[in-house]
Design a protein around this motif. Structure first.
Motif, PDB file in Angstrom:
ATOM      1  N   GLN A  91     -41.086   5.737  12.081  1.00 34.30           N
ATOM      2  CA  GLN A  91     -41.304   4.355  11.657  1.00 34.30           C
ATOM      3  C   GLN A  91     -41.576   4.314  10.170  1.00 34.30           C
ATOM      4  O   GLN A  91     -42.163   5.238   9.611  1.00 34.30           O
ATOM      5  N   ARG A  92     -41.151   3.236   9.529  1.00 31.97           N
ATOM      6  CA  ARG A  92     -41.501   2.963   8.145  1.00 31.97           C
ATOM      7  C   ARG A  92     -41.727   1.461   7.992  1.00 31.97           C
ATOM      8  O   ARG A  92     -40.814   0.707   7.677  1.00 31.97           O
ATOM      9  N   SER A  93     -42.949   1.012   8.255  1.00 30.54           N
ATOM     10  CA  SER A  93     -43.256  -0.415   8.099  1.00 30.54           C
ATOM     11  C   SER A  93     -44.762  -0.628   8.141  1.00 30.54           C
ATOM     12  O   SER A  93     -45.468   0.063   8.884  1.00 30.54           O
ATOM     13  N   THR A  98     -45.204  -5.505  11.470  1.00 31.61           N
ATOM     14  CA  THR A  98     -44.467  -4.815  12.539  1.00 31.61           C
ATOM     15  C   THR A  98     -44.589  -5.542  13.876  1.00 31.61           C
ATOM     16  O   THR A  98     -45.694  -5.847  14.333  1.00 31.61           O
ATOM     17  N   SER A 189     -36.421  10.132   8.667  1.00 30.66           N
ATOM     18  CA  SER A 189     -36.727   8.936   7.881  1.00 30.66           C
ATOM     19  C   SER A 189     -35.572   7.953   7.890  1.00 30.66           C
ATOM     20  O   SER A 189     -35.770   6.735   7.976  1.00 30.66           O
ATOM     21  N   ARG A 190     -34.358   8.466   7.827  1.00 32.56           N
ATOM     22  CA  ARG A 190     -33.172   7.605   7.851  1.00 32.56           C
ATOM     23  C   ARG A 190     -33.077   6.840   9.169  1.00 32.56           C
ATOM     24  O   ARG A 190     -32.653   5.671   9.206  1.00 32.56           O
ATOM     25  N   THR A 194     -37.829   0.015  11.245  1.00 34.19           N
ATOM     26  CA  THR A 194     -38.550  -0.860  10.328  1.00 34.19           C
ATOM     27  C   THR A 194     -39.306  -1.912  11.142  1.00 34.19           C
ATOM     28  O   THR A 194     -39.358  -1.842  12.374  1.00 34.19           O
ATOM     29  N   LYS A 199     -32.912   0.160  12.076  1.00 34.05           N
ATOM     30  CA  LYS A 199     -33.034   1.472  11.445  1.00 34.05           C
ATOM     31  C   LYS A 199     -33.170   1.316   9.937  1.00 34.05           C
ATOM     32  O   LYS A 199     -32.527   0.475   9.317  1.00 34.05           O
ATOM     33  N   ARG A 200     -33.976   2.171   9.350  1.00 34.18           N
ATOM     34  CA  ARG A 200     -34.224   2.117   7.911  1.00 34.18           C
ATOM     35  C   ARG A 200     -32.956   2.407   7.107  1.00 34.18           C
ATOM     36  O   ARG A 200     -32.682   1.768   6.101  1.00 34.18           O
ATOM     37  N   ARG A 202     -32.108   4.921   5.183  1.00 30.05           N
ATOM     38  CA  ARG A 202     -32.199   5.765   3.998  1.00 30.05           C
ATOM     39  C   ARG A 202     -33.342   6.758   4.182  1.00 30.05           C
ATOM     40  O   ARG A 202     -34.267   6.517   4.940  1.00 30.05           O
ATOM     41  N   ASP A 204     -36.321   9.699   2.620  1.00 31.58           N
ATOM     42  CA  ASP A 204     -37.369   9.843   1.616  1.00 31.58           C
ATOM     43  C   ASP A 204     -37.106  11.118   0.819  1.00 31.58           C
ATOM     44  O   ASP A 204     -36.636  12.117   1.374  1.00 31.58           O
TER      45      ASP A 204
END
Length: 271
Positions: A91-93, A98, A189-190, A194, A199-200, A202, A204
């Motif tokens: 996850q990246r959010s 979220t 990470s990709r 989000t 899906k993000r 991209r 890191d």
């Protein structure tokens, strides 16, 4: 410890750490069962492995498919000696943005489905009285990392389940291992979700510059061979974080001693 002639079943085996573990164990003479959703990618990984392989595709969220796969895996050769609960998504959010569906999805994939797959295999391992159960958690399963609240919740939970299970199985001959990787150069990470579940797309820089999957796999397999119960695979600040939250072996031993002294039987007698 030699893994030659053993059988390892790895979920999330189509890429990243899962694929690297399949190749590493295969190089040590281990038969490999590869599971994931993408049959073509699993077959590509299998083509790199010199030992016997079985491609067993299914979605970890489909419990009926998982139960059917478990029967197939147990029936292949002499049963399963090593099970790696590796399937997962990150996850990246920020939490405030979220959706609850993202929490539900990540916890289902990273925690509930891994527990369900393990529970389906437990009678097989208990009957054999040997083998290894590996749970791929994360440094984020030890330390709360911003932008990963759902992921941290799931990975902390996976460690809690594994630690309790280790205590229960401590007299059975079945080893339970928790793996806490830091940044490993994969697509984690990709592929991370989000705030709205998309899906993000991209990566890191810290991930791209992380430990090579094959190096991480070698360290993990060596640690399992050495009987290590909590395996931290990280470098720099991430390694320091993981080591700072490492569970002391003395505590694992204390829980095992409680079980050896009849703790579970006493608890059941009181019911």
């Amino acid at each position: 410890m030699s893994f030659e002639g053993k059988t390892a079943w790895i979920t999330g085996a189509s890429s990243g750490i899962g694929a690297a573990l399949a190749r590493e164990w295969g190089s040590r003479g281990t038969r490999i069962i590869l599971s994931g959703r993408d049959e073509a990618r699993l077959a590509e990984v299998a083509s790199d492995i010199a030992t016997q392989t079985l491609v067993l595709p299914f979605d970890v969220r489909d419990e009926d498919a998982m139960q059917a796969a478990t029967k197939t895996a147990i029936g292949w050769h002499d049963g399963v000696d090593i099970f790696v609960a590796n399937a997962g998504i990150s996850q990246r959010s920020p939490a405030v943005e979220t959706s609850m569906q993202v929490y539900r999805d990540i916890i289902e994939i990273d925690l509930t489905a891994q527990i369900a797959a393990t529970q389906a295999l437990l009678p097989h391992f208990a009957k054999r009285g040997s083998g290894h159960l590996l749970f791929i958690s994360s440094i984020a399963g030890k330390v709360g990392v911003p932008m990963r609240t759902a992921y941290c919740a799931a990975k902390h939970g996976l460690i809690g389940y594994a630690d309790a299970l280790r205590g229960e199985l401590s007299q059975s001959g079945v080893g339970v291992h928790v793996v806490c990787p830091g940044s490993v150069a994969t697509d984690v990470s990709r592929n991370a979700l989000t705030s709205d579940g998309t899906k993000r797309g991209r990566s890191d820089k810290v991930i791209d510059n992380g430990i090579r999957p094959e190096d991480a796999a070698r360290r993990i397999v060596d640690a399992v061979a050495g009987g290590q119960r909590e395996i931290i695979v990280a470098e720099g600040m991430e390694e320091a974080m993981g080591e700072g939250r490492r569970t002391p072996d003395a505590l694992f031993d204390q829980v095992a001693a409680m079980v050896a002294a009849g703790y579970m039987e006493k608890m059941q007698a009181e019911d």
